[in-house]
Design a protein around this motif. Structure first.
Motif, PDB file in Angstrom:
ATOM      1  N   THR A   1       0.847  -1.201   0.000  1.00 40.85           N
ATOM      2  CA  THR A   1       0.000   0.000   0.000  1.00 40.85           C
ATOM      3  C   THR A   1       0.880   1.248   0.000  1.00 40.85           C
ATOM      4  O   THR A   1       0.569   2.239  -0.676  1.00 40.85           O
ATOM      5  CB  THR A   1      -0.953  -0.042   1.214  1.00 40.85           C
ATOM      6  OG1 THR A   1      -1.820  -1.160   1.032  1.00 40.85           O
ATOM      7  CG2 THR A   1      -1.792   1.225   1.329  1.00 40.85           C
TER       8      THR A   1
ATOM      9  N   TYR B   1      -5.600  -4.358  -2.460  1.00 43.33           N
ATOM     10  CA  TYR B   1      -4.784  -3.602  -1.513  1.00 43.33           C
ATOM     11  C   TYR B   1      -4.698  -2.165  -2.021  1.00 43.33           C
ATOM     12  O   TYR B   1      -5.336  -1.812  -3.015  1.00 43.33           O
ATOM     13  CB  TYR B   1      -3.389  -4.224  -1.317  1.00 43.33           C
ATOM     14  CG  TYR B   1      -2.526  -4.300  -2.552  1.00 43.33           C
ATOM     15  CD1 TYR B   1      -2.544  -5.435  -3.360  1.00 43.33           C
ATOM     16  CD2 TYR B   1      -1.681  -3.248  -2.925  1.00 43.33           C
ATOM     17  CE1 TYR B   1      -1.759  -5.531  -4.499  1.00 43.33           C
ATOM     18  CE2 TYR B   1      -0.893  -3.331  -4.054  1.00 43.33           C
ATOM     19  CZ  TYR B   1      -0.931  -4.468  -4.843  1.00 43.33           C
ATOM     20  OH  TYR B   1      -0.144  -4.548  -5.964  1.00 43.33           O
TER      21      TYR B   1
ATOM     22  N   SER C   1      -8.221   2.535  -0.811  1.00 43.31           N
ATOM     23  CA  SER C   1      -9.618   2.116  -1.055  1.00 43.31           C
ATOM     24  C   SER C   1     -10.321   3.095  -1.987  1.00 43.31           C
ATOM     25  O   SER C   1     -11.073   2.696  -2.879  1.00 43.31           O
ATOM     26  CB  SER C   1     -10.364   2.012   0.272  1.00 43.31           C
ATOM     27  OG  SER C   1      -9.771   1.023   1.073  1.00 43.31           O
TER      28      SER C   1
ATOM     29  N   TYR D   1     -10.158  -2.722   1.009  1.00 44.53           N
ATOM     30  CA  TYR D   1     -10.053  -3.043   2.433  1.00 44.53           C
ATOM     31  C   TYR D   1     -11.329  -2.656   3.167  1.00 44.53           C
ATOM     32  O   TYR D   1     -11.670  -3.244   4.191  1.00 44.53           O
ATOM     33  CB  TYR D   1      -8.852  -2.323   3.053  1.00 44.53           C
ATOM     34  CG  TYR D   1      -7.525  -2.916   2.638  1.00 44.53           C
ATOM     35  CD1 TYR D   1      -7.341  -4.288   2.612  1.00 44.53           C
ATOM     36  CD2 TYR D   1      -6.458  -2.106   2.276  1.00 44.53           C
ATOM     37  CE1 TYR D   1      -6.132  -4.844   2.226  1.00 44.53           C
ATOM     38  CE2 TYR D   1      -5.245  -2.659   1.892  1.00 44.53           C
ATOM     39  CZ  TYR D   1      -5.087  -4.022   1.880  1.00 44.53           C
ATOM     40  OH  TYR D   1      -3.894  -4.571   1.495  1.00 44.53           O
TER      41      TYR D   1
ATOM     42  N   HIS E   1      -3.765  -3.924  14.044  1.00 46.96           N
ATOM     43  CA  HIS E   1      -3.300  -3.593  12.692  1.00 46.96           C
ATOM     44  C   HIS E   1      -1.829  -3.197  12.665  1.00 46.96           C
ATOM     45  O   HIS E   1      -1.296  -2.668  13.650  1.00 46.96           O
ATOM     46  CB  HIS E   1      -4.145  -2.451  12.112  1.00 46.96           C
ATOM     47  CG  HIS E   1      -3.963  -1.137  12.820  1.00 46.96           C
ATOM     48  ND1 HIS E   1      -3.041  -0.201  12.429  1.00 46.96           N
ATOM     49  CD2 HIS E   1      -4.593  -0.602  13.898  1.00 46.96           C
ATOM     50  CE1 HIS E   1      -3.112   0.848  13.228  1.00 46.96           C
ATOM     51  NE2 HIS E   1      -4.036   0.639  14.122  1.00 46.96           N
TER      52      HIS E   1
ATOM     53  N   TYR F   1      -0.909   0.373   5.049  1.00 43.96           N
ATOM     54  CA  TYR F   1      -1.758  -0.805   4.819  1.00 43.96           C
ATOM     55  C   TYR F   1      -2.636  -1.113   6.026  1.00 43.96           C
ATOM     56  O   TYR F   1      -3.852  -1.310   5.908  1.00 43.96           O
ATOM     57  CB  TYR F   1      -0.878  -2.020   4.472  1.00 43.96           C
ATOM     58  CG  TYR F   1      -1.465  -3.346   4.883  1.00 43.96           C
ATOM     59  CD1 TYR F   1      -2.602  -3.830   4.250  1.00 43.96           C
ATOM     60  CD2 TYR F   1      -0.900  -4.102   5.905  1.00 43.96           C
ATOM     61  CE1 TYR F   1      -3.155  -5.044   4.633  1.00 43.96           C
ATOM     62  CE2 TYR F   1      -1.445  -5.305   6.294  1.00 43.96           C
ATOM     63  CZ  TYR F   1      -2.574  -5.777   5.663  1.00 43.96           C
ATOM     64  OH  TYR F   1      -3.125  -6.971   6.047  1.00 43.96           O
TER      65      TYR F   1
ATOM     66  N   GLU G   1      -5.554   1.384   6.779  1.00 43.66           N
ATOM     67  CA  GLU G   1      -6.538   1.632   5.730  1.00 43.66           C
ATOM     68  C   GLU G   1      -7.997   1.393   6.161  1.00 43.66           C
ATOM     69  O   GLU G   1      -8.871   2.194   5.829  1.00 43.66           O
ATOM     70  CB  GLU G   1      -6.157   0.789   4.498  1.00 43.66           C
ATOM     71  CG  GLU G   1      -6.899   1.095   3.224  1.00 43.66           C
ATOM     72  CD  GLU G   1      -6.780   2.517   2.682  1.00 43.66           C
ATOM     73  OE1 GLU G   1      -5.780   3.195   2.991  1.00 43.66           O
ATOM     74  OE2 GLU G   1      -7.690   2.937   1.962  1.00 43.66           O
ATOM     75  N   PRO G   2      -8.316   0.324   6.916  1.00 47.39           N
ATOM     76  CA  PRO G   2      -9.737   0.118   7.243  1.00 47.39           C
ATOM     77  C   PRO G   2     -10.275   1.015   8.358  1.00 47.39           C
ATOM     78  O   PRO G   2     -11.478   0.985   8.637  1.00 47.39           O
ATOM     79  CB  PRO G   2      -9.803  -1.348   7.679  1.00 47.39           C
ATOM     80  CG  PRO G   2      -8.447  -1.675   8.138  1.00 47.39           C
ATOM     81  CD  PRO G   2      -7.499  -0.803   7.399  1.00 47.39           C
TER      82      PRO G   2
ATOM     83  N   GLN H   1      -5.655  -6.721  10.649  1.00 40.49           N
ATOM     84  CA  GLN H   1      -5.125  -6.273   9.356  1.00 40.49           C
ATOM     85  C   GLN H   1      -3.601  -6.372   9.487  1.00 40.49           C
ATOM     86  O   GLN H   1      -2.908  -5.398   9.738  1.00 40.49           O
ATOM     87  CB  GLN H   1      -5.581  -4.815   9.109  1.00 40.49           C
ATOM     88  CG  GLN H   1      -5.180  -4.232   7.782  1.00 40.49           C
ATOM     89  CD  GLN H   1      -6.290  -4.280   6.730  1.00 40.49           C
ATOM     90  OE1 GLN H   1      -7.341  -4.859   6.944  1.00 40.49           O
ATOM     91  NE2 GLN H   1      -6.046  -3.673   5.591  1.00 40.49           N
TER      92      GLN H   1
ATOM     93  N   ASN I   1      -7.887 -10.307   7.985  1.00 41.83           N
ATOM     94  CA  ASN I   1      -8.289  -9.941   6.622  1.00 41.83           C
ATOM     95  C   ASN I   1      -7.605 -10.918   5.658  1.00 41.83           C
ATOM     96  O   ASN I   1      -6.983 -11.892   6.071  1.00 41.83           O
ATOM     97  CB  ASN I   1      -7.966  -8.466   6.324  1.00 41.83           C
ATOM     98  CG  ASN I   1      -6.512  -8.250   5.957  1.00 41.83           C
ATOM     99  OD1 ASN I   1      -5.637  -9.053   6.317  1.00 41.83           O
ATOM    100  ND2 ASN I   1      -6.225  -7.196   5.252  1.00 41.83           N
TER     101      ASN I   1
END
Lengths: 318, 441
Positions: B105, B127, B130, B148, B178, B183, B186-187, B233, B259
């Motif tokens: 990412t 990836y 988003s 994501y 995470h 990366y 991201e969520p 993540q 994930n």
């Protein structure tokens, strides 16, 4: 006002209300601290003998663990693989002395330091060439290292002691004690200190520089193997393990680069300090503070003792 | 004189391979792979790039390439390091690559602004950013089959199903463990939005890269906070360490879900049977039981033209690599169809990606029946927002544990729109889409 409460009152209230979590944090800090001390010891031994900060200590941890697991993957029984790995670390020590250190006798410390960078990249490349880059599972069971946990339950809650952590503390403590005694109380230990003070003076009284270097690099290799086994059993054996060695830096800053007791006490202070800091004060800063907190703790001590807790006070007249 | 000759010789040695590849690129379609077979994340990288490399090599051996043009595959080692990734991109862009696959990412974020300038589309399969699913604002970036945010929302939908409906999420605590990197983060915006909408509390547990194998404190936090569910993540050595630590604090494995980058064999092997019940999201098939995988074994592995041990063919991340290679190849085929040319360029392949349409029947034709859900991209939608399934670790192997779980699109899509708008307004001079829109196949 609320912020002050969160910093100065709430963490201590939590400690009183949940003593099990406090005990768990202290235990985990102790385990981490002992392992940090072990890594730091590898650095101290080499620094004492040659005045070199061995940048390759981290990759030596990975290389030793990979050799052990790699040999076992090729059908070598676990304890034979362990013996062979010790032998490989001895060969590495001879190689480092013959090919790296000997040609650099009497060179400045920065040259030797840069040479350990070269050694790092060599071991990374060589390790990947021979064992590949895939992560491997540590052969903890084959080495009869215990698994599972002992839980201490009471009215206060429960504290979990992982058997592998107990084994790590015992093995690391024995190792630290043996090395401390060996290098403080034996002839070789005195020779080591002489070499650390002056290469030329040590040579003039008949101390073999080459022999001392092989011994300390071999000892550092065995320390690296032990660290690799213990840390590999807690996670996996992969090249990311070399970063763990950097945890020894604040330990060395705190304990002094030349002191074996310093590495032990420094390791424990950093191990327990960072766990308490992360657990009780970390959430105030969004978590993940452990990484830099160790350096803050070390710097805090340095304000009062610039040479570290047990480091030698060096006075240079100019 | 000798020094000059030596220098000339050295220059030739250094320049020759580059010149050869550039010349070869004229006679084939050049696909650089930004791989990481070394460094802290090599365990995952090796499997993925073996899968990609083997599938592309298989096409060269079996079909003579794509549409009669050979594929020239070249790896550049990034070590999952953003700086090195950008160096790889700069080093290979002169050879006219038809696509870039950054596989990080962090690297993707760096390449997004370059893609439209260099006319090389970025394919970041599941990836990257988003928001780049919005084809109107990001015509050169593609991230199928799911973002994501789709993944995180599918996780929320799954736990709502288990708990008895979205209303039951109110008052629950959900943790996100995470990697403390682009990366891993991201969520977060999506989960924060869902926490607000459904009334659950979101707890964040960041794992710094240097602490991947030293997570004891984080899991003590988990023990104190007692979240009802945890979503991970993670990447590389972070995943097996997290699993071992979760077991240490007795966190229930059936409430711990990773994930799709936290569901490989190497993630769970160190914990072994103790990790039984742990689940991870997935979107590609597992195992060797596909005709295309048999062809890889026949044309590549059995002939010794691979770095993959036979038993590793078909593992989760290996097949993920195969799927990524399929997307590249299908985009090239689409580009050849649209332009009538055999030797296509990055601009052509961008059109091929934008008209990508892999139906169930097409997956079958490719020798990968039921390997993944159908993928259909368009000018506006560069992602597809496909369904995701849950795979469960039974102590020795992964097996499918659910049907396709649909992302919560009514929450994800508006967020993507607004994030894309924010990206464009934060980057002054971001080009307005000028690329024409082709009809989907």
């Amino acid at each position: 006002m609320h912020v002050l409460y969160l910093i100065f009152v709430d963490p201590f209230m939590q400690m009183v209300h949940s003593p099990d979590l406090l005990m768990q944090t202290l235990w985990d800090g102790l385990v981490g601290g002992v392992l940090y001390a072990l890594i730091a010891l590898g650095f101290v031994l080499i620094f004492k003998a040659s005045g070199v900060f061995n940048f390759a200590q981290g990759i030596m941890v990975v290389f030793a663990a990979l050799t052990l697991v790699g040999l076992h993957e090729h059908g070598v029984p676990a304890f034979v693989a362990l013996g062979l790995t010790v032998l490989v670390m001895l060969v590495l020590a001879f190689g480092v002395e013959r090919l790296m250190l000997r040609p650099l006798v009497n060179q400045s410390e920065i040259i030797l330091f840069m040479a350990t960078f070269g050694l790092t990249y060599f071991l990374i490349g060589f390790g990947q060439l021979v064992f590949g880059g895939n992560p491997k599972v540590m052969i903890a069971q084959d080495l009869y290292l215990p698994s599972g946990a002992i839980e201490w339950k009471g009215h206060f809650g429960f504290v979990s002691f992982q058997k592998i952590d107990i084994a790590a503390v015992i093995i690391a403590s024995i190792m630290v004690a043996v090395l401390a005694v060996f290098f403080q109380r034996t002839r070789i230990g005195r020779a080591l200190r002489a070499v650390a003070d002056s290469h030329q003076a040590a040579l003039s009284v008949g101390i073999s520089l080459e022999q001392i270097w092989v011994i300390v690099w071999f000892a550092a290799g065995v320390v690296a193997l032990t660290t690799g086994i213990m840390w590999g059993a807690r996670s996996e054996v992969s090249f990311s393990l070399q970063v763990i060695a950097l945890k020894a830096l604040p330990v060395l800053i705190l304990g002094g680069f030349t002191s074996i007791p310093g590495a032990i006490v420094g390791g424990l202070i950093i191990g327990i300090g960072e766990k308490l800091g992360e657990f009780y004060w970390g959430p105030l800063l969004g978590g993940g503070i452990e990484n830099w907190l160790a350096y803050v703790i070390a710097l805090g001590f340095l304000i009062f003792r610039p040479q570290g807790l047990f480091g030698e006070k060096i006075i240079e007249r100019i | 004189m000798r020094l000059k000759l030596l220098a000339l010789g050295l220059a030739l040695v250094i320049a020759a391979p580059a010149a050869v590849t550039a010349a070869q690129a004229e006679d084939g379609i050049y696909i650089p792979l930004m791989s990481y077979r070394t460094g802290p994340y090599s365990g995952a990288g090796i499997a993925i790039f073996n899968g990609m490399h083997d599938y592309l090599n298989m096409l060269n051996a079996r079909d003579g390439g794509v549409g009669g043009v050979r594929l020239i595959v070249e790896e550049c080692e990034t070590g999952y390091d953003t700086k090195k990734g950008v160096e790889c991109y700069d080093a290979t862009k002169g050879k006219h690559p038809v696509v870039s696959t950054p596989y990080s990412t962090g690297i993707t974020l760096q390449l997004i602004p370059k893609a439209s300038v260099d006319k090389i589309p970025v394919l970041s399969m599941a990836y990257g950013l988003s928001a780049s699913a919005d084809g109107n604002d990001f015509p050169w970036v593609f991230n199928p089959p799911a973002t994501y945010w789709d993944g995180a929302s599918a996780f929320i939908r799954h736990i709502a199903d288990v708990e008895g409906g979205f209303a039951k999420l109110k008052g629950k605590t959900i943790g996100l463990v995470h990697l403390d990197a682009p990366y891993g983060k991201e969520p977060i915006p999506l989960l924060q939005a869902l926490a607000k909408d459904y009334g659950f509390t979101l707890k964040l547990y960041p794992v710094p890269g240097a602490q991947m194998q030293n997570q004891t404190s984080l899991w003590l936090d988990v023990r104190r906070d007692r979240p009802d569910w945890i979503f991970m993540q993670g990447w590389g050595a972070m995943n097996p360490t997290a699993l071992k630590e979760a077991i240490k604090v007795s966190f229930p494995m059936d409430h711990f879900i990773g994930n799709w980058w936290a569901g490989g064999e190497d993630d769970v092997r160190p914990a072994g049977p103790e990790a039984k019940g742990y689940s991870a999201l997935g979107f590609s098939g597992v195992g060797q039981n596909y005709p295309a995988i048999h062809d890889i074994l026949k044309y590549v592995v059995d002939k010794g033209n691979t770095q993959t041990p036979k038993e590793k063919v078909g593992e989760v991340l290996y097949n993920r690599g195969v799927m990524n290679a399929v997307l590249i190849v299908e985009a090239i085929r689409g580009a050849q169809r649209l332009t009538g040319k055999k030797q296509v360029t990055g601009e052509d392949v961008r059109r091929g990606l934008e008209t990508l349409n892999i139906t169930e029947a097409r997956w079958k034709e490719l020798g990968l029946p039921d390997f993944a859900a159908p993928i259909h991209l368009s000018c506006a939608d560069h992602n597809g927002h496909n369904g995701i399934y849950l795979a469960r670790w039974d102590g020795t192997k992964w097996s499918k544990a659910s049907g396709w779980i649909e992302p919560i699109k009514d929450k994800v899509l508006p967020l993507i729109d607004s994030a894309a708008n924010s990206y464009v307004s934060a980057n002054a001079g971001w080009p307005k889409r000028s690329e024409a829109c082709d009809k989907s196949s």
